[in-house]
Design an enzyme around this catalytic site. Structure first.
Site, PDB file in Angstrom:
ATOM      1  N   ARG A 124       1.052  -1.094  -0.128  1.00 38.37           N
ATOM      2  CA  ARG A 124      -0.247   0.019  -0.222  1.00 38.37           C
ATOM      3  C   ARG A 124       0.798   1.165   0.227  1.00 38.37           C
ATOM      4  O   ARG A 124       0.507   1.817   0.056  1.00 38.37           O
ATOM      5  CB  ARG A 124      -0.544  -0.030   0.963  1.00 38.37           C
ATOM      6  CG  ARG A 124      -2.149  -0.968   1.198  1.00 38.37           C
ATOM      7  CD  ARG A 124      -3.148  -0.891   1.521  1.00 38.37           C
ATOM      8  NE  ARG A 124      -4.637  -1.905   1.342  1.00 38.37           N
ATOM      9  CZ  ARG A 124      -4.153  -2.564   2.327  1.00 38.37           C
ATOM     10  NH1 ARG A 124      -3.534  -3.312   3.447  1.00 38.37           N
ATOM     11  NH2 ARG A 124      -5.105  -3.750   2.196  1.00 38.37           N
ATOM     12  N   LYS A 135       4.180  11.454 -10.847  1.00 33.71           N
ATOM     13  CA  LYS A 135       3.377  10.735 -11.479  1.00 33.71           C
ATOM     14  C   LYS A 135       4.244   9.572 -11.795  1.00 33.71           C
ATOM     15  O   LYS A 135       5.178   9.700 -12.400  1.00 33.71           O
ATOM     16  CB  LYS A 135       2.872  11.116 -12.621  1.00 33.71           C
ATOM     17  CG  LYS A 135       1.798  12.283 -12.835  1.00 33.71           C
ATOM     18  CD  LYS A 135       1.645  13.228 -13.615  1.00 33.71           C
ATOM     19  CE  LYS A 135       1.079  12.629 -15.281  1.00 33.71           C
ATOM     20  NZ  LYS A 135       1.571  13.560 -16.114  1.00 33.71           N
ATOM     21  N   GLU A 184      11.267  17.509 -24.117  1.00 35.07           N
ATOM     22  CA  GLU A 184      10.917  17.916 -23.113  1.00 35.07           C
ATOM     23  C   GLU A 184      10.965  19.573 -22.892  1.00 35.07           C
ATOM     24  O   GLU A 184       9.749  19.960 -21.913  1.00 35.07           O
ATOM     25  CB  GLU A 184      10.369  16.598 -21.375  1.00 35.07           C
ATOM     26  CG  GLU A 184      10.236  15.755 -21.849  1.00 35.07           C
ATOM     27  CD  GLU A 184       8.801  15.109 -22.070  1.00 35.07           C
ATOM     28  OE1 GLU A 184       8.038  16.305 -22.163  1.00 35.07           O
ATOM     29  OE2 GLU A 184       8.215  14.280 -21.900  1.00 35.07           O
ATOM     30  N   LYS A 216       9.029  23.145 -14.538  1.00 36.96           N
ATOM     31  CA  LYS A 216       7.936  21.596 -13.573  1.00 36.96           C
ATOM     32  C   LYS A 216       7.679  21.706 -12.309  1.00 36.96           C
ATOM     33  O   LYS A 216       6.543  21.545 -11.705  1.00 36.96           O
ATOM     34  CB  LYS A 216       8.963  20.469 -14.574  1.00 36.96           C
ATOM     35  CG  LYS A 216       8.100  19.313 -13.671  1.00 36.96           C
ATOM     36  CD  LYS A 216       7.138  18.727 -14.846  1.00 36.96           C
ATOM     37  CE  LYS A 216       6.375  17.726 -14.535  1.00 36.96           C
ATOM     38  NZ  LYS A 216       7.091  16.586 -14.621  1.00 36.96           N
ATOM     39  N   GLU A 246      -2.845  17.530 -11.727  1.00 36.71           N
ATOM     40  CA  GLU A 246      -3.691  17.236 -13.259  1.00 36.71           C
ATOM     41  C   GLU A 246      -4.995  17.922 -13.721  1.00 36.71           C
ATOM     42  O   GLU A 246      -5.656  17.541 -13.962  1.00 36.71           O
ATOM     43  CB  GLU A 246      -3.361  16.319 -14.066  1.00 36.71           C
ATOM     44  CG  GLU A 246      -2.778  16.804 -14.924  1.00 36.71           C
ATOM     45  CD  GLU A 246      -1.724  15.834 -15.756  1.00 36.71           C
ATOM     46  OE1 GLU A 246      -1.973  15.401 -17.226  1.00 36.71           O
ATOM     47  OE2 GLU A 246      -1.408  14.744 -15.148  1.00 36.71           O
ATOM     48  N   ARG A 301      -1.522  22.095 -15.148  1.00 34.42           N
ATOM     49  CA  ARG A 301      -0.444  21.069 -15.206  1.00 34.42           C
ATOM     50  C   ARG A 301      -0.979  20.024 -16.094  1.00 34.42           C
ATOM     51  O   ARG A 301       0.019  19.604 -17.056  1.00 34.42           O
ATOM     52  CB  ARG A 301      -0.639  19.968 -13.904  1.00 34.42           C
ATOM     53  CG  ARG A 301       0.792  19.165 -14.479  1.00 34.42           C
ATOM     54  CD  ARG A 301       0.934  18.057 -13.083  1.00 34.42           C
ATOM     55  NE  ARG A 301       1.867  16.834 -13.241  1.00 34.42           N
ATOM     56  CZ  ARG A 301       2.370  16.330 -12.642  1.00 34.42           C
ATOM     57  NH1 ARG A 301       2.293  15.755 -11.127  1.00 34.42           N
ATOM     58  NH2 ARG A 301       3.180  14.865 -12.379  1.00 34.42           N
ATOM     59  N   ASN A 316       0.899  18.325 -21.880  1.00 37.87           N
ATOM     60  CA  ASN A 316       0.873  16.988 -22.004  1.00 37.87           C
ATOM     61  C   ASN A 316       1.000  17.893 -23.267  1.00 37.87           C
ATOM     62  O   ASN A 316       0.721  16.825 -24.364  1.00 37.87           O
ATOM     63  CB  ASN A 316      -0.237  16.049 -21.810  1.00 37.87           C
ATOM     64  CG  ASN A 316      -0.480  15.272 -20.243  1.00 37.87           C
ATOM     65  OD1 ASN A 316       0.637  15.281 -20.377  1.00 37.87           O
ATOM     66  ND2 ASN A 316      -1.132  15.835 -19.599  1.00 37.87           N
ATOM     67  N   HIS A 324       1.681  14.810 -26.248  1.00 40.93           N
ATOM     68  CA  HIS A 324       1.823  14.421 -25.838  1.00 40.93           C
ATOM     69  C   HIS A 324       0.682  13.037 -26.460  1.00 40.93           C
ATOM     70  O   HIS A 324       0.852  11.493 -26.307  1.00 40.93           O
ATOM     71  CB  HIS A 324       1.877  13.694 -24.543  1.00 40.93           C
ATOM     72  CG  HIS A 324       3.398  13.969 -23.535  1.00 40.93           C
ATOM     73  ND1 HIS A 324       3.897  15.709 -23.802  1.00 40.93           N
ATOM     74  CD2 HIS A 324       4.283  13.749 -22.501  1.00 40.93           C
ATOM     75  CE1 HIS A 324       5.410  15.333 -23.323  1.00 40.93           C
ATOM     76  NE2 HIS A 324       5.587  14.319 -22.364  1.00 40.93           N
ATOM     77  N   HIS A 353       2.174   9.448 -27.080  1.00 40.93           N
ATOM     78  CA  HIS A 353       1.665   8.665 -27.289  1.00 40.93           C
ATOM     79  C   HIS A 353       1.267   7.507 -27.966  1.00 40.93           C
ATOM     80  O   HIS A 353       1.434   6.267 -27.341  1.00 40.93           O
ATOM     81  CB  HIS A 353       1.428   8.856 -26.084  1.00 40.93           C
ATOM     82  CG  HIS A 353       1.865   9.566 -24.418  1.00 40.93           C
ATOM     83  ND1 HIS A 353       1.093   9.380 -23.558  1.00 40.93           N
ATOM     84  CD2 HIS A 353       2.712   9.623 -24.568  1.00 40.93           C
ATOM     85  CE1 HIS A 353       2.036   9.990 -22.853  1.00 40.93           C
ATOM     86  NE2 HIS A 353       3.923   9.976 -23.198  1.00 40.93           N
ATOM     87  N   HIS A 390      10.266   8.214 -27.227  1.00 36.66           N
ATOM     88  CA  HIS A 390       9.614   8.974 -26.074  1.00 36.66           C
ATOM     89  C   HIS A 390       9.957   9.870 -26.930  1.00 36.66           C
ATOM     90  O   HIS A 390       9.171  11.138 -27.545  1.00 36.66           O
ATOM     91  CB  HIS A 390       9.362   9.056 -24.857  1.00 36.66           C
ATOM     92  CG  HIS A 390       8.684   9.936 -23.975  1.00 36.66           C
ATOM     93  ND1 HIS A 390       7.232   9.788 -24.328  1.00 36.66           N
ATOM     94  CD2 HIS A 390       8.894  11.117 -23.661  1.00 36.66           C
ATOM     95  CE1 HIS A 390       6.762  11.109 -23.460  1.00 36.66           C
ATOM     96  NE2 HIS A 390       7.734  11.194 -22.932  1.00 36.66           N
TER      97      HIS A 390
END
Length: 364
Positions: free
Chosen positions: A121, A143, A185, A227, A237, A241, A245, A248, A252, A265
């Protein structure tokens, strides 16, 4: 070596990002943590461990340290690999007080971070990014995720690290293709928030490509600070935030369609930024001159602005599973000039297909 710079992520659980910190000094930092650490799991790739584990271990002599090696490749961000890590951790006797160190780039940071978020957990994590991509972006923000056949990072969590420990010396031997991932990035950071930083990439190209240490330190510090600032305002997000993306959703989809082979990437994000820029132009958010300026700066660093042998309809279908989508609508991040970006909730499939077609080269 100069003293590390410290910037703090002001999220629900605050944590520091150290820039220019020596790997050898991480043990001293762990000693200073209020909750005692006895066992450490280091998760890394073999090549990265061969390069940096000895330096990292210099300060970890007081701890039981177990190394878990993960094969290289985006495909290793999987539930199967997560299960294997869990089995290994149980074999080492890892418990809820164990600390995970993610030693590597974006894949390791995502995978080790997701493992730390779900093992018993949730256990503590320190990100030790060794690539430019990880140092300027993926190690910051909490993330963590693994992939699913339907899409990249579909299974994930928010699991902030105890700290991010960035040693610039790990960038010295980084292959240029890995540098490209981080540059994509960083340029994205500039494009969405800071026109002066975008100009920095235009004017400092020679120094960056020569790996001038002063310029690289400035680049990493400025990009990481963007960032940190964005994450501090919107950890989960829900607002600003989402702008991170940019490129992306397109990138992606391309990575997933190509099964993470033949495109990195950073290359996917670069092509995605250009596609988003064309879509933004169609919506009147950016001029064609600005689109060309974006393409020029990406090309300057050998980043691609187009792709061949792809089906735009298949790529559009891949975008159906994007995490930002809401109520069946595709939500895309689009540049608004240089230095700003917006969330667009009204992107029609025909517009997205047209943007794809502008970055897909026809076969000769």
């Amino acid at each position: 070596m100069s003293l590390p710079e410290k910037i703090e992520v002001s999220a629900d659980r605050k944590y520091p990002v150290y820039l220019g910190a020596a790997l050898e000094d991480l043990g001293g930092y762990i000693h200073s943590l209020p909750d005692k650490v006895e066992q450490i799991l280091v998760i890394s790739h073999k090549k990265v461990a061969d390069l940096y584990l000895e330096r990292l271990m210099t300060g970890l002599g007081d701890y039981t340290v177990d190394l878990m090696i993960v094969p290289a490749g985006e495909e290793e961000k999987s539930l199967d690999r997560l299960s294997r890590l869990t089995t290994d951790a149980l074999g080492f006797g890892a418990d809820r007080k164990t600390l995970v160190i993610a030693l590597g780039g974006g894949v390791i940071g995502d995978l080790a971070g997701f493992f730390a978020s779900v093992y018993m957990r949730g256990i503590r994590l320190i990100q030790v990014p060794t690539t430019l991509l990880a140092q300027v972006d993926s190690s910051i923000g909490g993330k963590v995720a693994v992939n699913h056949p339907a899409g990249k990072n579909i299974l994930g969590a928010f699991h902030p690290p105890v700290a991010v420990w960035t040693d610039f010396r790990t960038l010295d031997s980084l292959p240029w293709i890995e540098v490209e991932n981080g540059l994509a990035e960083s340029i994205k950071h500039a494009l969405i928030t800071d026109s002066d930083f975008f100009s920095f990439f235009e004017t400092q190209a020679d120094s960056i490509k020569r790996r001038d240490p002063v310029i690289w330190r400035e680049m990493v510090a400025r990009s990481a600070s963007i960032k940190v600032r964005v994450v501090s305002q919107d950890e989960r997000e829900q607002g600003i935030r989402r702008l991170l993306n940019l490129g992306h959703s397109f990138g992606h989809a391309l990575e997933t369609e190509m099964n993470y082979r033949g495109v990195t990437h950073g290359q996917g994000v670069s092509i995605g930024i250009v596609a988003a820029a064309f879509l933004a132009n169609a919506k009147g958010l950016i001029t064609l001159n600005e689109v060309e300026r974006i393409k020029q700066v990406l090309r300057c660093y050998d980043l691609p602005t187009s792709i061949s042998r792809q089906d735009p309809h298949a790529l559009l279908q891949r975008m159906e599973t994007d995490k930002k989508n809401q109520g069946g609508r595709k939500i895309l991040i689009l540049p608004q000039g240089i230095g700003n970006a917006v969330v667009s909730k009204e992107c029609k499939d025909e517009e997205i297909l047209d943007a794809w077609q502008k970055v897909i080269l026809e076969d000769n």
